[in-house]
Design an enzyme around this catalytic site. Structure first.
Site, mmCIF file in Angstrom:
data_model
loop_
_atom_site.group_PDB
_atom_site.id
_atom_site.type_symbol
_atom_site.label_atom_id
_atom_site.label_comp_id
_atom_site.label_asym_id
_atom_site.label_seq_id
_atom_site.Cartn_x
_atom_site.Cartn_y
_atom_site.Cartn_z
ATOM 1 N N ASP A 165 43.543 12.528 78.344
ATOM 2 C CA ASP A 165 44.958 12.700 78.697
ATOM 3 C C ASP A 165 45.344 14.143 78.421
ATOM 4 O OD1 ASP A 165 45.381 9.992 79.389
ATOM 5 O OD2 ASP A 165 45.756 9.449 77.302
ATOM 6 N N ASP A 181 47.012 7.814 85.320
ATOM 7 C CA ASP A 181 48.176 7.080 84.810
ATOM 8 C C ASP A 181 49.366 7.240 85.750
ATOM 9 O OD1 ASP A 181 46.660 6.432 82.552
ATOM 10 O OD2 ASP A 181 47.428 8.142 81.412
#
Length: 180
Positions: free
Chosen positions: A128, A144
């Protein structure tokens, strides 16, 4: 627009090729951005992208949002695999009756699932790197975003296109019954 979609949907091979191609492109973007995050962010401090709004922060996430279900990689792998297969089967079987927005939504959700599954499978965690500064929100990635935007598009389609269509059809059916 709908006639183009209907003609594409009539040919299963072309329709599924376009779905798989779209998923491939979205997964490529996801994997490219994660690779860039590893190369340029993993050894350094966060980098401001939009001051006061977004910074780029390298984060290895072994779980879900907010680090939930850490060390349960198999749960994500099984769930993602089942969901992606179900989406592809649903798209193939229902392609002639689907609205373009729902096709787009399902495609984005599947692509996001594949992108994060690749990370879990090959490195054991999801990379991330996008961090909102203006609110308390987990660091996230392009995959995401695909899942989130796909789900939002699906909700918009359900609330403003599909449900009103069902209501109109029910009213027309009731009106036809009342005339008899």
């Amino acid at each position: 627009m709908n006639s183009v979609c209907n003609s594409l949907a009539a040919n299963l091979g072309v329709f599924m090729f376009l779905i798989v191609l779209s998923i491939f492109v979205l997964v490529f973007i996801d994997q490219l951005t994660k690779w860039l995050a590893v190369v340029y962010l993993s050894e350094s401090a966060s980098k401001v992208f939009i001051p006061g709004f977004i910074e780029l922060t390298y984060h290895e996430n072994p779980g879900a949002a907010w680090g939930m279900l850490q060390d349960h990689r198999w749960v994500f792998m099984v769930t993602s695999t089942v969901a992606i297969i179900a989406i592809l089967i649903y798209l193939a079987k229902n392609r002639k009756d689907m609205h373009p927005l729902s096709v787009c939504a399902f495609t984005m959700i599947a692509a996001g699932g594949v992108g994060n599954m690749i990370d879990r499978l090959f490195v054991g965690y999801v990379v991330d790197f996008i961090n909102f500064l203006f609110m308390d929100f987990p660091v996230f990635n392009f995959a995401d975003m695909c899942v989130t935007v796909g789900a939002a598009v699906m909700i918009v389609w359900l609330l403003f296109i599909d449900m009103p269509k069902a209501v109109r059809e029910e009213k027309a059916k009731k009106a036809a019954e009342d005339k008899q």
